[in-house]
Design an enzyme around this catalytic site. Structure first.
Site, PDB file in Angstrom:
ATOM      1  N   LYS A 173      -7.650  18.782   1.819  1.00  0.00           N
ATOM      2  CA  LYS A 173      -6.262  18.743   2.256  1.00  0.00           C
ATOM      3  C   LYS A 173      -5.333  19.166   1.118  1.00  0.00           C
ATOM      4  CE  LYS A 173      -7.080  14.477   3.226  1.00  0.00           C
ATOM      5  NZ  LYS A 173      -7.050  13.056   3.640  1.00  0.00           N
ATOM      6  N   THR A 208       4.925   9.091   4.979  1.00  0.00           N
ATOM      7  CA  THR A 208       3.588   9.669   5.121  1.00  0.00           C
ATOM      8  C   THR A 208       2.488   8.616   4.984  1.00  0.00           C
ATOM      9  OG1 THR A 208       3.553  10.208   2.759  1.00  0.00           O
ATOM     10  CG2 THR A 208       4.355  11.913   4.269  1.00  0.00           C
ATOM     11  N   GLY A 210      -0.466   6.542   5.678  1.00  0.00           N
ATOM     12  CA  GLY A 210      -1.555   6.606   6.641  1.00  0.00           C
ATOM     13  C   GLY A 210      -1.916   7.979   7.157  1.00  0.00           C
ATOM     14  N   THR A 211      -1.397   9.031   6.541  1.00  0.00           N
ATOM     15  CA  THR A 211      -1.702  10.384   7.040  1.00  0.00           C
ATOM     16  C   THR A 211      -3.197  10.709   6.934  1.00  0.00           C
ATOM     17  OG1 THR A 211      -1.014  11.235   4.882  1.00  0.00           O
ATOM     18  CG2 THR A 211       0.573  11.412   6.678  1.00  0.00           C
ATOM     19  N   GLY A 212      -3.814  10.324   5.825  1.00  0.00           N
ATOM     20  CA  GLY A 212      -5.241  10.614   5.659  1.00  0.00           C
ATOM     21  C   GLY A 212      -6.099   9.864   6.654  1.00  0.00           C
ATOM     22  N   CYS A 213      -5.786   8.594   6.865  1.00  0.00           N
ATOM     23  CA  CYS A 213      -6.504   7.781   7.853  1.00  0.00           C
ATOM     24  C   CYS A 213      -6.363   8.401   9.240  1.00  0.00           C
ATOM     25  CB  CYS A 213      -5.957   6.363   7.889  1.00  0.00           C
ATOM     26  SG  CYS A 213      -5.904   5.520   6.308  1.00  0.00           S
TER      27      CYS A 213
END
Length: 267
Positions: A173, A208, A210-213
């Site tokens: 990412k 942002t 929690g974007t990865g989760c």
């Protein structure tokens, strides 16, 4: 209905971790189940405490779920100790779990460190080789490949190196240092080893958390529904972009996104 299991930490403020995973899986049309690796005391401004599950209790959670409702995909998120990582890896092998998406969470959006150094070694040795796809951000990918990433060419080289080292596809990412929403996927996709850029629209939203989760859970949801890895990534990026574009504004720090932006109807 297809099913997905999230193995991750709880976020008491609801924007990341198990809570984000369940919301994302539900919004993406699969039945969500969970095994909690840790309780955290946190909000949008940071993490103040972590209380881990014991390896024995985590093992029991996973076994009880998969022997009753076998998951079509698995998402692994925050795991802060080597013993818990080994427990997850052993469970994946024992139950032959498939479509495993590993988000190698090493720090919170707020910057708080969430994983120990020996846990990183266990992650590399036992868990990552079992994944269908790994979803590191740039700082995490730097840890996994041991090199600095400062350009799109560096991203391509790092993803290829991580793939060759662990045998899992890599979605690297690009949002951290490179200040864009472009992600690079490399692995056995489309019949051979190759890479592909996914160009995203940069959403001007400071919230942002929690974007990865959310992205990794959406990928797992799509894999559970039988989509290809490329289609799963594209659909997950679209979902994440719209959840951010809904411009939810909660909390005093980096707030959560609106996972339920597309939910309509009486209930």
């Amino acid at each position: 209905m297809k099913t997905a299991l999230t193995i991750a930490g709880s976020d008491s403020s609801g924007g990341a971790g198990i809570q984000a995973d369940i919301k994302t899986m539900t919004a993406n049309g699969v039945f969500a189940m969970s095994a909690v690796t840790a309780l955290t005391a946190q909000n949008t401004t940071g993490v103040t405490g972590i209380m881990e599950s014991t390896p024995e209790f985590l093992k029991e959670q996973i076994a009880d779920v998969v022997t009753d409702i076998f998951p079509d995909a698995v998402k692994v998120g925050m795991v802060s100790s080597s013993a818990l990582i080994k427990t997850i890896a052993d469970s994946i092998k024992k139950f032959k779990l498939k479509n495993v998406v590993v988000d190698p969470v090493m720090a919170a959006t707020s910057g708080a460190k969430l994983i120990s150094d020996d846990a990183i070694d266990e992650l590399k040795n036992s868990l990552l080789p079992l994944a269908a796809v790994i979803t590191p951000n740039i700082p995490e990918a730097e840890v996994l490949c041991g090199k600095k990433i400062q350009s799109q060419e560096d991203m391509e080289n790092a993803a290829q190196e991580i793939f060759k080292r662990f045998g899992a596809a890599v979605l690297l990412k690009g949002g951290h240092q490179l200040n864009d929403a472009n992600d690079y996927l490399f692995g056995n996709i489309g019949g051979g080893e190759r890479g592909r850029w996914f160009i995203g629209k940069r959403i001007d939203n400071p919230n942002t958390h929690g974007t990865g989760c959310t992205l990794s859970s959406a990928i797992a949801s799509n894999l559970a529904k039988g989509k290809s890895l490329e289609d799963s990534v594209q659909s997950a990026k679209n979902y994440l972009s719209q959840a951010l574009a809904a411009m939810l504004d909660l909390g005093k720090g980096s707030g959560p996104m609106n996972h339920a932006f597309a939910i309509r109807g009486e209930y």
